[in-house]
Scaffold this motif. Structure first.
Motif, PDB file in Angstrom:
ATOM      1  N   ALA A 302       0.847  -1.199   0.000  1.00  0.00           N
ATOM      2  CA  ALA A 302       0.000   0.000   0.000  1.00  0.00           C
ATOM      3  C   ALA A 302       0.884   1.251   0.000  1.00  0.00           C
ATOM      4  CB  ALA A 302      -0.918  -0.010   1.220  1.00  0.00           C
ATOM      5  N   ASN A 303       0.328   2.349  -0.597  1.00  0.00           N
ATOM      6  CA  ASN A 303       1.075   3.611  -0.564  1.00  0.00           C
ATOM      7  C   ASN A 303       0.842   4.329   0.760  1.00  0.00           C
ATOM      8  OD1 ASN A 303      -1.455   4.832  -0.770  1.00  0.00           O
ATOM      9  ND2 ASN A 303      -1.316   5.033  -3.006  1.00  0.00           N
ATOM     10  N   ARG A 304       1.409   5.512   0.870  1.00  0.00           N
ATOM     11  CA  ARG A 304       1.339   6.203   2.159  1.00  0.00           C
ATOM     12  C   ARG A 304      -0.053   6.712   2.483  1.00  0.00           C
ATOM     13  NH1 ARG A 304       5.026  11.454   0.471  1.00  0.00           N
ATOM     14  NH2 ARG A 304       3.923  11.936  -1.488  1.00  0.00           N
ATOM     15  N   TRP A 305      -0.957   6.700   1.500  1.00  0.00           N
ATOM     16  CA  TRP A 305      -2.350   7.094   1.765  1.00  0.00           C
ATOM     17  C   TRP A 305      -3.250   5.867   2.074  1.00  0.00           C
ATOM     18  CZ3 TRP A 305       0.360   9.290  -2.415  1.00  0.00           C
ATOM     19  CH2 TRP A 305       0.747  10.620  -2.226  1.00  0.00           C
ATOM     20  N   GLY A 306      -2.642   4.699   2.122  1.00  0.00           N
ATOM     21  CA  GLY A 306      -3.378   3.473   2.450  1.00  0.00           C
ATOM     22  C   GLY A 306      -4.021   2.797   1.266  1.00  0.00           C
ATOM     23  N   GLU A 307      -3.739   3.315   0.087  1.00  0.00           N
ATOM     24  CA  GLU A 307      -4.302   2.703  -1.104  1.00  0.00           C
ATOM     25  C   GLU A 307      -3.480   1.463  -1.473  1.00  0.00           C
ATOM     26  OE1 GLU A 307      -5.327   3.815  -5.772  1.00  0.00           O
ATOM     27  OE2 GLU A 307      -4.025   5.110  -4.572  1.00  0.00           O
ATOM     28  N   ILE A 308      -4.176   0.344  -1.693  1.00  0.00           N
ATOM     29  CA  ILE A 308      -3.479  -0.898  -2.076  1.00  0.00           C
ATOM     30  C   ILE A 308      -3.070  -0.812  -3.531  1.00  0.00           C
ATOM     31  CG2 ILE A 308      -3.729  -3.393  -2.386  1.00  0.00           C
ATOM     32  CD1 ILE A 308      -5.656  -3.404  -0.033  1.00  0.00           C
ATOM     33  N   VAL A 309      -1.776  -0.959  -3.760  1.00  0.00           N
ATOM     34  CA  VAL A 309      -1.258  -0.882  -5.127  1.00  0.00           C
ATOM     35  C   VAL A 309      -0.886  -2.268  -5.680  1.00  0.00           C
ATOM     36  CG1 VAL A 309      -0.463   1.495  -4.792  1.00  0.00           C
ATOM     37  CG2 VAL A 309       1.073  -0.432  -4.249  1.00  0.00           C
ATOM     38  N   PHE A 310      -0.804  -3.261  -4.769  1.00  0.00           N
ATOM     39  CA  PHE A 310      -0.469  -4.621  -5.223  1.00  0.00           C
ATOM     40  C   PHE A 310      -0.988  -5.616  -4.179  1.00  0.00           C
ATOM     41  CE2 PHE A 310       2.388  -8.332  -5.291  1.00  0.00           C
ATOM     42  CZ  PHE A 310       2.242  -8.731  -6.610  1.00  0.00           C
ATOM     43  N   GLU A 311      -1.523  -6.737  -4.697  1.00  0.00           N
ATOM     44  CA  GLU A 311      -2.038  -7.778  -3.795  1.00  0.00           C
ATOM     45  C   GLU A 311      -1.991  -9.123  -4.512  1.00  0.00           C
ATOM     46  OE1 GLU A 311      -5.960  -8.748  -0.993  1.00  0.00           O
ATOM     47  OE2 GLU A 311      -6.007  -7.083  -2.451  1.00  0.00           O
ATOM     48  N   ASP A 320       6.076  -5.273  -9.259  1.00  0.00           N
ATOM     49  CA  ASP A 320       7.008  -4.683 -10.230  1.00  0.00           C
ATOM     50  C   ASP A 320       6.988  -3.158 -10.216  1.00  0.00           C
ATOM     51  OD1 ASP A 320       4.573  -4.092 -11.313  1.00  0.00           O
ATOM     52  OD2 ASP A 320       4.869  -5.213 -13.186  1.00  0.00           O
ATOM     53  N   GLY A 321       6.375  -2.541  -9.198  1.00  0.00           N
ATOM     54  CA  GLY A 321       6.380  -1.083  -9.058  1.00  0.00           C
ATOM     55  C   GLY A 321       5.272  -0.384  -9.817  1.00  0.00           C
ATOM     56  N   ARG A 322       4.331  -1.136 -10.403  1.00  0.00           N
ATOM     57  CA  ARG A 322       3.244  -0.526 -11.150  1.00  0.00           C
ATOM     58  C   ARG A 322       1.921  -0.730 -10.414  1.00  0.00           C
ATOM     59  NH1 ARG A 322       3.372  -2.934 -17.009  1.00  0.00           N
ATOM     60  NH2 ARG A 322       3.617  -4.844 -15.778  1.00  0.00           N
ATOM     61  N   HIS A 323       1.004   0.195 -10.676  1.00  0.00           N
ATOM     62  CA  HIS A 323      -0.352   0.091 -10.151  1.00  0.00           C
ATOM     63  C   HIS A 323      -1.321   0.338 -11.304  1.00  0.00           C
ATOM     64  CE1 HIS A 323      -3.842   0.228  -7.679  1.00  0.00           C
ATOM     65  NE2 HIS A 323      -4.007   1.568  -7.735  1.00  0.00           N
TER      66      HIS A 323
END
Length: 357
Positions: A302-311, A320-323
């Motif tokens: 998750a990013n610093r705002w709590g959004e999940i970017v990978f699961e 791989d660093g992409r969302h």
């Protein structure tokens, strides 16, 4: 009866309502029930005289029966059944019945009043015996044949056979009933089925540090020989390998083997703290390095705002660093790793990683 004067009036009374007015009397078809006291009265012009007689009506018509044969162990009761009679048997016995259990000639003399009769009967004893083998054991896939003397009139086995022999291929209680003339006799035997075949089990995989005890479980009294030369009836496995044992017993020699492998079951994730997803082939993705193959797995970034970017729930996949196919911004991200190992232990691991370019 003699009555004087003959002109006197005569009257008789007796059992069963008997009555008569003649000096001489008769009872056609007399039977037991006519036994009793008979009284005669003579009346001559008011002068009355009486006399009494007691008559016993005897009937000793009996038959001990036709000559016959009884079975050994049985008994036959001879009983003429003449009420009030006196009995004398061939051995001096004086009872109304006689019990016969051995072969011989038997007679009885029956007396009832002035009547008597004698009758004789010849009795034979049929000796009939069988004996099945003692209780025994039978190995799986073996046959056991039982034979008895071929001198009986009929044979009935629990197997359904009607011959003097029967073949047994399973465990259980077996019986045989035979006949000779009017006599029957039976015997039973118990057969225990032995299971010499055994299976150490399917090839298996254990967690490091664990053991498994192999028990062949063949026929009681078996001797065992393991791959390392040991001869116990069990073997404790502590390391990877192919294990084999042979069992020798009254049924023969039998064997089985099993492959045992070991793996690391406890999971300890090793997580890098930074990566550079710039497609240079070096450190382009990030994820935990596991010391086991987990039973259950989850990896979340998750990013610093709590959004999940990978699961993912695939322990082989990395971020791989992409969302949503768009490269994520440089900076700090946070991960959560949940693992259930092969032993059922559940652990949670948290931390942060740095995305660089």
């Amino acid at each position: 009866a003699l009555v004087t004067p003959p002109s006197a009036n005569i009257s008789w009374t007796g059992p069963n309502g008997f009555g008569a007015t003649t000096a001489n009397i008769s009872i056609p078809g007399a039977d037991y029930t006519d036994t009793g006291r008979y009284i005669i009265s003579a009346d001559n012009g008011g002068c009355i005289a009486r006399d009494t007689l007691y008559a016993i009506v005897g009937n000793v018509d009996f038959d001990l029966g036709n000559d016959t044969t009884i079975c050994n162990g049985d008994a036959l009761v001879l009983s003429p059944s003449i009420a009030g009679a006196q009995y004398t048997w061939q051995d001096g016995h004086t009872g109304p019945s006689y019990t016969v259990s051995v072969a011989g000639s038997y007679h009885v003399h029956v007396v009832l009043g002035s009547c008597f009769k004698r009758d004789t009967i010849n009795i034979g004893v049929q000796n009939i015996e069988i004996e099945l083998p003692p209780d025994t054991v039978l190995c799986r896939d073996a046959l056991f044949k039982i034979s008895v003397a071929d001198t009986f009139d009929s044979y009935i086995w629990s197997t359904g056979s009607t011959q003097s022999t029967a073949t047994i291929d399973d465990g259980g209680l077996y019986w045989l009933k035979v006949s000779k003339g009017p006599c029957f006799v039976a015997d039973t035997m118990q057969v225990q089925l032995l299971e010499p075949y055994f299976h150490l089990g399917n090839d298996t995989t254990l967690c490091n540090g664990r053991t498994i005890t192999l028990r062949p479980g063949s026929v009681q009294g078996s001797s065992y020989y393991w791959q390392d030369g040991s001869t116990k009836d069990f073997f404790i496995v502590k390391e990877k390998g192919l294990y084999h044992v042979t069992a020798t017993n009254i049924c023969g020699t039998f064997g089985s083997n099993i492959q045992v492998d070991y793996i690391q079951c406890e999971c300890y994730p090793i997580m890098p703290n930074a990566f550079t997803p710039n497609k240079d082939g070096l450190n382009d993705a990030i994820g935990p390095i596991l010391t086991c193959i987990p039973a259950d797995f989850k990896y979340i970034v998750a990013n610093r705002w709590g959004e999940i970017v990978f699961e993912t729930e695939d322990y082989t996949k990395k971020w791989d660093g992409r969302h949503i196919s768009i490269p994520s911004e440089l900076g700090t991200y946070f991960y959560l790793i949940q693992i259930t190992d092969r032993l059922g232990n559940k652990t949670t691991h948290k931390g942060d990683i740095l995305l660089l370019r």
